[in-house]
Design a protein around this motif. Structure first.
Motif, PDB file in Angstrom:
ATOM      1  N   TRP A  71      47.135  92.769 -30.506  1.00  0.00           N
ATOM      2  CA  TRP A  71      47.754  92.171 -29.320  1.00  0.00           C
ATOM      3  C   TRP A  71      49.058  91.484 -29.700  1.00  0.00           C
ATOM      4  O   TRP A  71      49.150  90.867 -30.752  1.00  0.00           O
ATOM      5  N   LEU A  72      50.049  91.617 -28.842  1.00  0.00           N
ATOM      6  CA  LEU A  72      51.385  91.104 -29.133  1.00  0.00           C
ATOM      7  C   LEU A  72      51.660  89.815 -28.359  1.00  0.00           C
ATOM      8  O   LEU A  72      51.161  89.647 -27.232  1.00  0.00           O
ATOM      9  N   PRO A  73      52.464  88.919 -28.935  1.00  0.00           N
ATOM     10  CA  PRO A  73      52.826  87.688 -28.205  1.00  0.00           C
ATOM     11  C   PRO A  73      53.722  88.005 -27.006  1.00  0.00           C
ATOM     12  O   PRO A  73      54.597  88.880 -27.100  1.00  0.00           O
ATOM     13  N   ILE A  75      56.399  86.723 -24.056  1.00  0.00           N
ATOM     14  CA  ILE A  75      57.373  85.701 -23.669  1.00  0.00           C
ATOM     15  C   ILE A  75      57.742  85.952 -22.216  1.00  0.00           C
ATOM     16  O   ILE A  75      58.278  87.017 -21.876  1.00  0.00           O
TER      17      ILE A  75
ATOM     18  N   SER B 248      57.673  90.715 -30.260  1.00  0.00           N
ATOM     19  CA  SER B 248      57.248  90.056 -29.026  1.00  0.00           C
ATOM     20  C   SER B 248      57.415  90.981 -27.822  1.00  0.00           C
ATOM     21  O   SER B 248      58.139  91.976 -27.865  1.00  0.00           O
TER      22      SER B 248
END
Lengths: 76, 270
Positions: A71-73, A75, B248
Motif C-alpha cells: 500500500w502506498l502513502p 497525499i 506517494s
C-alpha cells in the motif's frame, strides 16, 4: 450476511460443503468417508495458493508472498 | 454489449440454488488427491472464499441473486483478484499448482482462467436489477455501494433504481441524491505514464469522484490496486514501471497520480 457467513463456517468438511452447493446425496454417498471428511477450509482458500513463497524475493527480507499488496502513502 | 444474464441485487440468494461449476469441481478433484501442495497466504487472495458469490458468477445460470449491490461488487472484486493471481503466476508456481504435471489440474486451471474471463464479459453485459424489498439501505450507503460497483466496471440503471426505491419506501429519492447517483461513472481501468524528468515519472489514473471515495492505492505484481471499502479494481502498469520505485499517491477530486522514480542501478547505461 451474518447467516451466510455462519453457514460457511459450519461446512468445514468436503461432504457438507458439496451438499450445501447442491451436489446430490447420491453422489456424495458414493465418496469414501476419508474424502468427504476432509477439512475443506484449505480448499476453499485454495485459490489463494498461488501466492506461494517461491515467487518474488524482496531485497531485504528474503522471500515474500507474490500476491502481497504494497500500500502506498496518499497525499490529498 | 449485452448478455442473457440477469442479476438481481437486494434479494436473499437461495442456498444451494447455484449448481457447482463443472470446472471448479474438476479443479478440486485434481487437487484433492495428490499432495495438498497449495499454501494459502494472507496476501491478495487470503480473504477470498468461493462460496461468497464468486461461485455464482462462474456458474452458467441465467439469473443470479445477490443480497446487495455491495455483495455483487465484492464478488466481482474477488473474481478479479483470482484472475490477476492466476494470470501472473510464474512458471515455478504454475508447476507446483499443477502437481508437476502429474494430475489434470493444469487443464482445469487453464479452463478456470478462461471461464473467469467469460464470466466477466457476461456480467458486464448483464441486465442489473436493484430490489429494496428485503432491506432498505440509506441513500448514503447506497451511494457508497454503487460507487464500489462502478469501480469494478459495472453500470446501473438509475430510472430502475428510482422505481425500486419508490416501490419500497413510497417516497421518491431526493433530487440531491439523484444528482449524486447520476455523477457516478464506471471506472475504465486505464492509466497513462507521464514523464516528469529523466528519473521521475507519474502514472495518471482518472476516475470521476475518486477523491471522495476514500480509496487505498497499492501495488501487486505489475498492477495498481484501487481499494474502496474492500472492493478492489486493478490497473495494469506499463512494463517500464517494473524497474521503477513507486512513491506517494497524489489524490485529487477526479484523478490520482502515482509517483515512480527510476532505480538507476537497474537501468542500463549508454
Amino acid at each position: 450476511m451474518t447467516d451466510e457467513r455462519d453457514g460457511e463456517k459450519s461446512t468445514s468438511d468436503l461432504g457438507s460443503w458439496l451438499n450445501l452447493m447442491g451436489a446430490p446425496a447420491s453422489i456424495t454417498g458414493l465418496m469414501p468417508s476419508e474424502i468427504t471428511g476432509l477439512d475443506v477450509a484449505p480448499l476453499m482458500s485454495m485459490l489463494g495458493g498461488v501466492g506461494i513463497k517461491s515467487g518474488v524475493r524482496g531485497a531485504d527480507t528474503g522471500e515474500t508472498s507474490t500476491d502481497e499488496i504494497r500500500w502506498l502513502p496518499i497525499i490529498d | 454489449m449485452s448478455s442473457n444474464l440477469r442479476i438481481t441485487c437486494g434479494t436473499e440468494p437461495k442456498r444451494g440454488s447455484v449448481d457447482s461449476p463443472e470446472v471448479v469441481a474438476q479443479l478440486f478433484e485434481s487437487l484433492i488427491s495428490p499432495f495438498g501442495f497449495f499454501t494459502p497466504t494472507s496476501g491478495l487472495l487470503g480473504e477470498l472464499n468461493l462460496s461468497r458469490g464468486v461461485y455464482s458468477l462462474l456458474s452458467v445460470s441465467e439469473h443470479l441473486e445477490f443480497e446487495s449491490v455491495r455483495h455483487l461488487s465484492q464478488a466481482l472484486s474477488d473474481l478479479d483478484s483470482i484472475s490477476i493471481a492466476l494470470l501472473h503466476m510464474d512458471s515455478e508456481e504454475f508447476a507446483i499448482w499443477c502437481g508437476l504435471g502429474k494430475s489434470g489440474a493444469r487443464t482445469h486451471l487453464l479452463r478456470l482462467i478462461s471461464e473467469i474471463q467469460q464470466a466477466r464479459i457476461r456480467v458486464k453485459g448483464a441486465e442489473l436489477q436493484v430490489n429494496f424489498a428485503h432491506s432498505q439501505p440509506s441513500a448514503k450507503f447506497l451511494f457508497r455501494s454503487l460507487t464500489q460497483l462502478a469501480l469494478v466496471g459495472v453500470a446501473f440503471d438509475l430510472p430502475q433504481l428510482q422505481r425500486a426505491w419508490i416501490d419500497s419506501t413510497g417516497t421518491s429519492l431526493s433530487k440531491k441524491w439523484i444528482s449524486q447517483f447520476e455523477s457516478i461513472r464506471v471506472f475504465k481501468g486505464r492509466g497513462d505514464l507521464v514523464e516528469g524528468d529523466p528519473l521521475t515519472f507519474a502514472f495518471h489514473v482518472r476516475w470521476k469522484g475518486v477523491g471522495k471515495s476514500d480509496p487505498a492505492i497499492g501495488i501487486v505484481r505489475n498492477h495498481l490496486v484501487i481499494d474502496v471499502g474492500g472492493v478492489r479494481s486493478f490497473v495494469e502498469l506499463p512494463a517500464a514501471c517494473s524497474r521503477m520505485e513507486a512513491g506517494s499517491v497524489h489524490l485529487s477530486k477526479n484523478k490520482f497520480e502515482v509517483d515512480f522514480s527510476v532505480k538507476e542501478s537497474e537501468w542500463p547505461r549508454s
